[in-house]
Enzyme design. Structure first.
Site, PDB file in Angstrom:
ATOM      1  N   TRP A   1     -12.196  62.905  22.313  1.00  0.00           N
ATOM      2  CA  TRP A   1     -11.682  63.959  21.408  1.00  0.00           C
ATOM      3  C   TRP A   1     -10.149  63.967  21.418  1.00  0.00           C
ATOM      4  O   TRP A   1      -9.509  64.233  20.398  1.00  0.00           O
ATOM      5  CB  TRP A   1     -12.220  65.321  21.872  1.00  0.00           C
ATOM      6  CG  TRP A   1     -11.686  66.491  21.094  1.00  0.00           C
ATOM      7  CD1 TRP A   1     -12.199  67.037  19.958  1.00  0.00           C
ATOM      8  CD2 TRP A   1     -10.528  67.276  21.408  1.00  0.00           C
ATOM      9  NE1 TRP A   1     -11.448  68.098  19.537  1.00  0.00           N
ATOM     10  CE2 TRP A   1     -10.410  68.273  20.407  1.00  0.00           C
ATOM     11  CE3 TRP A   1      -9.575  67.245  22.424  1.00  0.00           C
ATOM     12  CZ2 TRP A   1      -9.381  69.218  20.408  1.00  0.00           C
ATOM     13  CZ3 TRP A   1      -8.557  68.184  22.416  1.00  0.00           C
ATOM     14  CH2 TRP A   1      -8.459  69.153  21.415  1.00  0.00           C
ATOM     15  N   HIS A   2      -9.570  63.636  22.586  1.00  0.00           N
ATOM     16  CA  HIS A   2      -8.110  63.687  22.702  1.00  0.00           C
ATOM     17  C   HIS A   2      -7.403  62.591  21.919  1.00  0.00           C
ATOM     18  O   HIS A   2      -6.224  62.723  21.594  1.00  0.00           O
ATOM     19  CB  HIS A   2      -7.688  63.607  24.172  1.00  0.00           C
ATOM     20  CG  HIS A   2      -7.965  64.868  24.928  1.00  0.00           C
ATOM     21  ND1 HIS A   2      -9.192  65.139  25.483  1.00  0.00           N
ATOM     22  CD2 HIS A   2      -7.192  65.945  25.191  1.00  0.00           C
ATOM     23  CE1 HIS A   2      -9.151  66.321  26.069  1.00  0.00           C
ATOM     24  NE2 HIS A   2      -7.953  66.840  25.907  1.00  0.00           N
ATOM     25  N   GLY A   3      -8.096  61.514  21.628  1.00  0.00           N
ATOM     26  CA  GLY A   3      -7.435  60.466  20.856  1.00  0.00           C
ATOM     27  C   GLY A   3      -8.254  59.201  20.812  1.00  0.00           C
ATOM     28  O   GLY A   3      -9.109  58.973  21.671  1.00  0.00           O
TER      29      GLY A   3
ATOM     30  N   PHE B   1      -3.513  65.567  18.989  1.00  0.00           N
ATOM     31  CA  PHE B   1      -4.926  65.348  19.349  1.00  0.00           C
ATOM     32  C   PHE B   1      -5.847  65.859  18.255  1.00  0.00           C
ATOM     33  O   PHE B   1      -5.463  66.587  17.396  1.00  0.00           O
ATOM     34  CB  PHE B   1      -5.260  66.024  20.670  1.00  0.00           C
ATOM     35  CG  PHE B   1      -4.516  65.443  21.846  1.00  0.00           C
ATOM     36  CD1 PHE B   1      -4.089  64.119  21.823  1.00  0.00           C
ATOM     37  CD2 PHE B   1      -4.226  66.198  22.948  1.00  0.00           C
ATOM     38  CE1 PHE B   1      -3.393  63.576  22.891  1.00  0.00           C
ATOM     39  CE2 PHE B   1      -3.530  65.676  24.031  1.00  0.00           C
ATOM     40  CZ  PHE B   1      -3.116  64.357  23.990  1.00  0.00           C
TER      41      PHE B   1
END
Lengths: 287, 475
Positions: B324-326, B475
């Site tokens: 999800w962060h990248g 993000f």
């Protein structure tokens, strides 16, 4: 709601006043601590200019290098004025290379403004503050309200500020090619920097001013403009002005740290030449 | 618009005055103002992506009615449509290029050389947050926790509420929507708490995080030539940089919402005082953790179907959370490392040991055991940050290797003045957090300290020339 708004307004006023008091107190402190003590310590030759001089000349017994990367003629003139106040007999070596005038405005209006303005803001006259304010109001106001509390003195002469990623004679990487620099180009403003220097020289007829041009990239030599030559001639007509030009000497690439800045080895060579040339000038001019 | 920009300092008082003095007669108008202000706030950064936000809002608003249908088949269809729609937006804008390159590499490894079509589009700010808001709304309706909202203005205010639009906290429909639908009253205590939170958030961002970022960037960009000790110091600095950056943003968001009469979910509860990794995840970015727990872990079966399935679900949640962060393997590995650390606690049934209480709640200082627990948890979390911060897996491994192979033994010579200054900043955060640790929402700060903090914040806001974005914007 009324109570909240009243308290908030009172708080905002208190903070604003507190902030102003803090900045004014600092201004008094900094004037006493910054440039003057160094200038008065028996040194006679003072180098001012940008990273070319900063990287090319070492401090010696008689020479103090006050040059700083990206310094424009505008700020060099302010620095010179302060040095002369502390040491009326000083010989000032001021960097004047083909793009001095051009880079002066670019630096002043763009990315270098905060650094140099923070260093000299408490030495500047109201007129000089207004000059900056007219050219870059937002940045100037912002910097004026946030002096460099963490730096008591900013002498960086002799320190290497070269960009190690920029190869010798790679003209793409250079301070005059910063993105957007052309957009802020203004003929009138750039010439004001030149006139500031001219005024300074005229105001100190008993001091010797040496216009210096340090070793530089081949590309830069091609960019010498008629306007530069015209300005240079005007300055050289003054009886207390002479020139040292190392741009014509073909130093080997191994003396350079990057496209335009000398490394330690090059610095040794240039300093030796510089000491000899200064001695010659002093002898011939009687300083 | 950034919270730490001067535009925001003009924007906030204007919206505040309009909200309480001009539009205060009608709830409908107040909510309309929130939507208009939020879209202005978002459009200030990128008006091109405003359309995407509107589209996502309208679609989820419509799906909400479909999901509320008594026919469960029909409801399920709309639920999936919403998931596909939101995940699709994320897939296109955030993950498409990553997968295209991965497929290219995979094909290349078997001798088939392809040239993928890359989109190379800028990531729309806040996309991961507002799509999750939309999904939360539809999921809650499907589970009958929330009725569909009739007014699209109310729903748009929920998805786009400007304090949380670009970097959270990720709100739940059943928490924020009722507040949007009911009349708000101005409360002096709430507003004063809000101002204190804004100030503390600004302090963490502008004074601590922004000053640490220079040293961290330098170390991560030149890890090949830095000493191991410098790299360890930079890693600790990054741990505090990201904490101050993100928790600072959350504090400003929560504080701003308080000024408008809203209470948002907490996002951070002093995570570096955690005694084990499970407690850490109850204190770090908890609006995301609880989102994944409610909408991914529990639907997958949670821990109800035996240990094996619980382990599988835990790994899925951590890996998805990392991703999800990248779109980068580094984030997936980061999630995997945390999953591995969580595993022993799960298997030994010790993952719910520290659920509610904060360390040394009724004492001034922690016991030696607690101190050891906190330090070991912090060390582990800090180590994992290597993968989170590095640009690539090879860089992360190189960074870790360099720490081990070139650790200088003379710490006083290895650290620069800037690094000592950074440790001082960290000390301020640790001491302040320890003081506040019993309640992250009500900060008790002495008047004089508030005054000094305000002056320092103003100074650093003016002093820092670069526009320092919040890390979680990307993000």
């Amino acid at each position: 709601m009324k109570r909240f708004l009243l308290k908030f307004a009172r708080y905002a006023v208190a903070i604003s006043l507190g902030y102003i008091v803090l900045i004014f107190s600092y201004s008094f402190l900094t004037r006493a601590l910054k440039l003057n003590p160094y200038s008065a310590r028996g040194k006679n030759v003072f180098v001012v200019g940008n990273s070319h001089s900063q990287c090319a000349i070492k401090d010696t017994l008689d020479i103090v290098n006050f040059a700083m990367g990206g310094e424009s003629v505008f700020f060099s003139a302010i620095k010179t004025r302060e040095i002369l106040k502390a040491n009326p007999k000083a010989i000032i070596c001021i960097e004047f290379y083909p793009l001095s005038i051009k880079s002066a405005y670019i630096n002043l209006a763009d990315h270098r403004l905060p650094k140099h303005y923070r260093n000299y803001m408490y030495y500047m006259t109201a007129e000089e503050h207004l000059f900056l304010l007219r050219n870059n109001p937002w940045k100037t106001a912002r910097v004026f309200l946030s002096p460099n509390f963490f730096s008591v003195f900013n002498k960086t002469g002799g320190a290497l500020t070269a960009n190690p990623k920029a190869k010798r004679n790679n003209s793409i990487v250079s301070e005059r090619r910063k993105p957007g620099a052309e957009k802020t180009w203004d003929d009138k403003t750039e010439m004001q920097n030149f006139y500031a220097l001219l005024d300074l020289i005229e105001a100190h007829p008993t001091n010797l001013f040496v216009l210096t041009r340090m070793p530089e990239s081949r590309q830069l030599k091609f960019e010498t403009t008629p306007k530069y030559l015209d300005c240079l001639n005007q300055l050289k007509q003054k009886p207390n002005v002479c020139q040292i030009d190392y741009s014509h000497i073909d130093f080997p690439d191994s003396d350079f740290a990057d496209a335009e800045h000398m490394n330690d080895k090059g610095q040794e060579k240039v300093t030796k030449l510089f000491v000899m040339d200064i001695e010659k000038i002093r002898a011939s001019k009687g300083f | 618009m950034l919270f730490n920009s001067f535009e925001f300092f003009l924007f906030l008082p204007v919206v505040f005055c309009l909200y309480w003095f001009v539009f205060n007669r009608s709830l409908k108008w107040q909510n309309t103002l929130i939507v208009a202000a939020s879209y202005f706030f978002y459009g200030w950064w990128s008006y091109e992506f405003l359309g995407l936000l509107c589209l996502s809002t309208v679609l989820d608003y419509c799906y909400g009615f479909g999901v509320a249908s008594a026919n469960r088949k029909r409801a399920r269809l709309f639920l999936w449509l919403s998931v596909i729609n939101n995940a699709g937006i994320l897939a296109i804008f955030k993950y498409y290029d990553f997968f295209a390159v991965q497929f290219q590499h995979a094909f290349a490894s078997i001798g088939i050389h392809t040239t993928p079509l890359l989109l190379n589009v800028a990531l729309p700010v806040g996309i991961s947050f507002y799509t999750f808001h939309g999904m939360s709304y539809v999921f809650d309706i499907y589970r009958k926790r929330q009725a569909p909202v009739n007014s699209i203005v109310d729903y748009a205010a929920f998805v786009g509420f400007f304090p949380l639009l670009v970097a959270g906290p990720i709100e739940r429909a059943n928490h924020l929507l009722p507040q949007i639908q009911h009349t708000r009253k101005f409360s002096y205590t709430q507003a004063a708490d809000g101002c204190r939170l804004i100030l503390w958030g600004m302090f963490k961002k502008v004074v601590i995080a922004d000053n640490l970022s220079g040293i961290v960037d330098l170390a991560f960009n030149n890890y090949g030539t830095s000493s191991g000790l410098t790299l360890v110091a930079a890693l600790i600095f990054f741990g505090f940089q990201i904490y101050c950056d993100f928790s600072g943003y959350s504090d400003i968001a929560i504080g701003t919402a308080k000024l408008f009469g809203f209470e948002l979910l907490s996002n951070f509860k002093f995570p570096y005082f955690s005694r084990d990794i499970s407690e850490y995840w109850r204190r770090w970015h908890l609006s995301l953790t609880s989102w994944f727990k409610d909408y991914l872990y529990i639907p997958l079966g949670g821990s109800r179907n035996g240990k094996l399935k619980a382990v599988r679900n835990t790994f899925i949640v951590f890996l998805v959370s990392g991703f999800w962060h990248g779109a980068n393997w580094t984030f997936i590995i980061w999630g995997g490392i945390h999953a591995c650390a969580f595993l022993p606690l799960l298997l030994l049934n010790r993952n719910r040991k520290y659920v509610n209480d904060v360390v040394a709640y009724d004492r001034r200082l922690p016991s030696l055991k607690e101190l050891w627990q906190m330090l070991s948890t912090f060390s582990f979390v800090t180590f994992a940050w290597i993968f989170f911060r590095s640009d690539s897996l090879s860089a992360a491994i190189g960074y870790a290797k360099r720490i081990v192979t070139s650790f200088y033994h003379n710490p006083l010579q290895s650290l620069s003045l800037g690094e000592y200054k950074a440790f001082f900043y960290i000390l301020i955060v640790v001491l302040a957090d320890w003081h506040f640790r019993r309640n992250e929402r009500q900060l008790k700060i002495h008047k004089i300290l508030l005054f000094i903090m305000s002056i320092i914040v103003i100074y650093f806001m003016l002093y820092n020339d670069a526009d320092n974005n919040f890390i979680y914007f990307t993000f």
